[in-house]
Design a protein around this motif. Sequence first.
Motif, PDB file in Angstrom:
ATOM      1  N   CYS A 113       0.860  -1.184   0.000  1.00  0.00           N
ATOM      2  CA  CYS A 113       0.000   0.000   0.000  1.00  0.00           C
ATOM      3  C   CYS A 113       0.892   1.228   0.000  1.00  0.00           C
ATOM      4  O   CYS A 113       1.932   1.254   0.667  1.00  0.00           O
ATOM      5  N   CYS A 117      -0.017   4.413   6.502  1.00  0.00           N
ATOM      6  CA  CYS A 117      -0.615   4.667   7.820  1.00  0.00           C
ATOM      7  C   CYS A 117       0.346   4.093   8.870  1.00  0.00           C
ATOM      8  O   CYS A 117       0.903   3.014   8.690  1.00  0.00           O
ATOM      9  N   GLY A 123       1.187  -1.042   5.241  1.00  0.00           N
ATOM     10  CA  GLY A 123       1.732   0.266   4.888  1.00  0.00           C
ATOM     11  C   GLY A 123       3.236   0.321   5.087  1.00  0.00           C
ATOM     12  O   GLY A 123       3.961   0.979   4.329  1.00  0.00           O
TER      13      GLY A 123
HETATM   14 FE1  SF4 Z   1      -2.917   1.277   3.347  1.00  0.00          FE
HETATM   15 FE2  SF4 Z   1      -2.787   0.082   5.719  1.00  0.00          FE
HETATM   16 FE3  SF4 Z   1      -3.428   2.681   5.544  1.00  0.00          FE
HETATM   17 FE4  SF4 Z   1      -5.188   0.824   4.711  1.00  0.00          FE
HETATM   18  S1  SF4 Z   1      -4.458   1.115   6.822  1.00  0.00           S
HETATM   19  S2  SF4 Z   1      -4.601   2.713   3.649  1.00  0.00           S
HETATM   20  S3  SF4 Z   1      -3.755  -0.740   3.893  1.00  0.00           S
HETATM   21  S4  SF4 Z   1      -1.455   1.765   4.956  1.00  0.00           S
END
Ligand code: SF4
Length: 363
Positions: A113, A117, A123
């Motif tokens: 991703c 986050c 992430g």
């Molecule tokens: Fe991406 Fe994880 Fe954020 Fe969802 S929670 S947008 S998968 S980084």
Amino acid sequence: MPVVTNLLDFDLSGLTDLLATMGEKPFRAKQLFRWIHHAGAGDFGQMSDLSRGLREKLARSCAVVPPRLVAESRSEDGTRKWLLEVSPGNRVETVFIPEEGRGTLCISSQVGCALECRFCSTGRQGFNRNLTVAEIVGQLWWANQALGRDPEGDRLISNVVMMGMGEPLLNFEHVVTALRIMLDDHAYGLSRRRVTVSTSGIVPAIDRLGRECPVALAVSLHAPTDPLRDLLVPINRKYPLAQLVAACERYVVCAPRDFITIEYVLLDGVNDEPAHARQLVEVLKPVSCKVNLIPFNPFPESGFQRSSPHAVQRFRDVLIQAGLIATTRKTRGDDIDAACGQLAGQVEDKTKRTHRRLGGSYV
Ligand code: SF4
Ligand code: SAH
């Protein structure tokens, strides 16, 4: 080598167009589509009501190619996780969660991703690419084969949540085509209310989803103020809370359910104080919603702790006293790293994020 067309890439209208190029009538596409998704057939030889000529034609240029299974794990609580290879070096995870009266498949939409986050293991891993339609729908196709049917002959998967690896609304076209296949009565026939897209808040894509393929929506909020959300969910800098809440209000009007699910991961000492809960009540006032509190699922070097059961209860009480519906998500499959936010698969990171974090000299 001749190029093989993967039939898992097509919804019914796409398959109808493809068969038209072979001189075949639309009802043939419907038959083929049912064989692939309804019956779970991957071999044209099984498709007994198609003429031998058509089966041979298909076998020359097409195939049903799901992602390749690399590993399977089973949790003590019945949760199952499959690691699927989508291309060399890139693997995604799919999770099946059995519950009383329903079975939920949690599907990935991207390899990694791009959104970073802070509390999310996916992430952390960086980003490689969007999944194709075949790779998204192939997870459902595959899981149905692996799970078989219950004693009544019904499928075990009644619900799908796009809550695996990736941000589904940043892979919009492929996700929507895959959703259409999931909803189609000739394929999986899932109800719109039982198919959920979870998003970190890509505002224009929320509106587009409402117009093009309204399904149940979950929004990952995680913070009641912009400064805190900017830190935890960095996409908030682009689409701040006021815009996101307004998009939720608009979505409810066309949604198959009359509420939106708000996801809120509770992080010890970060966003779990009663004051945060009171701020959240204010932020959510305009939206018809249910709040799903998610105990943080730890992963190595996350830097966060799960909130105590007392803090979770305290937070929830504030919401409930203010008239909101708030539930706490049961943690499932954490013994096999299959719980929310623990999915990691394998990502050949194109963003060089992992390199940066490990102190590399990337500039
Ligand atoms: Fe991406 Fe994880 Fe954020 Fe969802 S929670 S947008 S998968 S980084
Ligand atoms: N990208 C989408 C969908 C995938 S994440 C989204 O962000 O909504 C699915 C859910 O798991 C999101 O609500 C996400 O915030 C949550 N999540 C991520 N990391 C988590 C963790 N470590 N513990 C608990 N939930 C987590």
